[in-house]
Design an enzyme around this catalytic site. Structure first.
Site, PDB file in Angstrom:
ATOM      1  N   ASP A  35       0.776  -1.217   0.331  1.00 25.44           N
ATOM      2  CA  ASP A  35       0.332  -0.160   0.223  1.00 25.44           C
ATOM      3  C   ASP A  35       1.206   1.392  -0.392  1.00 25.44           C
ATOM      4  O   ASP A  35       2.000   1.072   0.384  1.00 25.44           O
ATOM      5  CB  ASP A  35      -1.054   0.132   1.237  1.00 25.44           C
ATOM      6  CG  ASP A  35      -1.402  -1.538   0.850  1.00 25.44           C
ATOM      7  OD1 ASP A  35      -2.321  -1.397   0.054  1.00 25.44           O
ATOM      8  OD2 ASP A  35      -2.206  -1.787   2.447  1.00 25.44           O
ATOM      9  N   LYS A  57      -4.549   2.842  -2.129  1.00 25.94           N
ATOM     10  CA  LYS A  57      -5.474   3.412  -1.928  1.00 25.94           C
ATOM     11  C   LYS A  57      -4.716   4.805  -1.825  1.00 25.94           C
ATOM     12  O   LYS A  57      -4.499   5.128  -0.956  1.00 25.94           O
ATOM     13  CB  LYS A  57      -6.761   3.156  -1.363  1.00 25.94           C
ATOM     14  CG  LYS A  57      -7.184   1.837  -1.681  1.00 25.94           C
ATOM     15  CD  LYS A  57      -8.040   1.693  -1.039  1.00 25.94           C
ATOM     16  CE  LYS A  57      -8.943  -0.228  -1.313  1.00 25.94           C
ATOM     17  NZ  LYS A  57      -7.051  -0.893  -1.045  1.00 25.94           N
ATOM     18  N   MET A 172      -9.447   7.469   9.826  1.00 26.67           N
ATOM     19  CA  MET A 172     -10.129   8.845   8.702  1.00 26.67           C
ATOM     20  C   MET A 172     -11.824   9.197   8.457  1.00 26.67           C
ATOM     21  O   MET A 172     -12.499   9.382   7.960  1.00 26.67           O
ATOM     22  CB  MET A 172     -10.508   6.927   7.228  1.00 26.67           C
ATOM     23  CG  MET A 172      -9.369   6.912   6.937  1.00 26.67           C
ATOM     24  SD  MET A 172      -9.512   5.197   6.144  1.00 26.67           S
ATOM     25  CE  MET A 172     -10.552   3.825   7.361  1.00 26.67           C
TER      26      MET A 172
END
Lengths: 243, 243
Positions: A35, A57, A172
């Site tokens: 990642d 991502k 997040m």
């Protein structure tokens, strides 16, 4: 011969927070699927000639779909060799690990899971505070600030989250925090409950700010900035030297 | 000259789960104050001549009081040198870290905190499952099963704990689980909610058993055995090969 997959929690980004087991597996890997957040200095442990494949991502950019990542992982494993799937933090905590495990099992591919330092532990350590306190904060909870559509998850347990005696960490959650804070305060969470914003955890740009739930919600309503962050609130220990 | 203290989370016991930073600090330490659970192979990284001081609490035996541990840590630090305070798992999670930080601050002693792999992450990895699931189990919570008197904490948030859509992990909760399970089921938690008992996490004797909340409560009411354990329940991912 079918390969073997090691899911490696790479911690928050600081290579010194890799485990010995993670370093061993990275050094011996034939291919590493990583990642974005776990890249950089951590990949320098890879041997020359290993395939390094970025599959992460990235907020605000088109990114590989999870199906595509799972299929890529299966393809590498079926081609043989030692495959490392590097996931930032601990892969089992908001890391979409289950989808990849299911894909491997469907193909009979062997795997191991190596735990990593999850970002709340690194952020609390950097701030000089424990996550739990003996007489208060005997409950710690980690939640995500949005669901697959980017909105606040519809099934939030507000009684769990509005508890000032827990230590809550939101992943997040910068964009949705103003709305969440309003719901929590309506549910009884005192607006002046201590809060902490930890940005860019585990990187040289790491920054921690102490505030309150209401003040943080007001700040974030004016703009969230580009940095990934954790939001802590509840019964947080005091730390000298922090504003 | 006053010494410097490194609080090191040593993980669940497996030396391969030490971080690079932990190994570095252990190797350079002049004195290491360790808990029983973190001893053994981890101490083999210490240099010859380092003071190794066991200060851990052991169930069922007289153990040093926390005040005594804090004072001992201060005394070592005031004598100078590099002091490592080794705590099993992550020191900030149910590790009585705050009391020791307060003692050091009162004497102006410098310190750092190095996060470690907390036992739930090691247990889930060994069981082959993630802690979170994408569409359920978007909340993970860690709680203690008893307070300072050994009883269920009086201020449990039952709405938080009776949630079948969270992944809940109870530390030190074998003895009190039958009573807790009864309260949770009365609060609406389905008796057949998946549960997992993870004993001796991070050691060669580690063992994991899948069951349900009601069945585990019935088992533990008949005897808890001597092994330390974590209790998981809620939305747990399935893992092939586990009973």
């Amino acid at each position: 011969m079918t390969g073997f997959v090691s899911f490696i929690g790479s911690g928050p980004g600081d290579p010194e927070l890799l485990t010995l087991k993670a370093v061993d597996r990275i050094k011996r890997a034939d291919a590493i699927l990583y990642d974005d957040l776990s890249a950089g200095p951590i990949l320098s442990f890879a041997r020359a000639g290993a395939d390094l494949v970025g599959v992460g991502k990235r907020a605000g950019r088109p990114s590989p779909k999870q199906d595509h990542v799972s299929r890529l992982l299966v393809d590498y494993a079926l081609a043989g060799g030692r495959i490392v799937r590097l996931k930032s933090g601990d892969g089992g905590l908001f890391g979409r690990l289950e989808e990849e495990l299911v894909a491997l099992r469907a193909h009979g591919i062997g795997f191991e899971i190596v735990p990593g330092i999850a970002s709340p532990f690194a952020a609390a350590a950097a701030a000089g505070i424990p996550l739990t306190r003996r007489l208060t904060a005997r409950r710690v909870q980690f939640v995500t600030g949005h669901d697959a559509s980017g909105q606040l998850p519809p099934d939030l347990n507000l009684d769990a989250l509005a508890d000032p005696l827990a230590c809550t960490v939101i992943f997040m959650g910068k964009r949705t925090f103003p709305a969440l804070a309003e719901m929590l305060i309506a549910r009884g969470l005192p607006p002046d409950t201590p809060a902490m914003l930890a940005e860019s955890v585990g990187t040289p740009e790491a920054r921690t700010r102490r505030t309150t739930v209401a003040a943080l919600a007001a700040d974030l309503a004016h703009g969230i900035g580009p940095k990934p962050a954790l939001i802590f609130y509840g019964s947080l220990a005091q730390a000298e030297g922090l504003v």
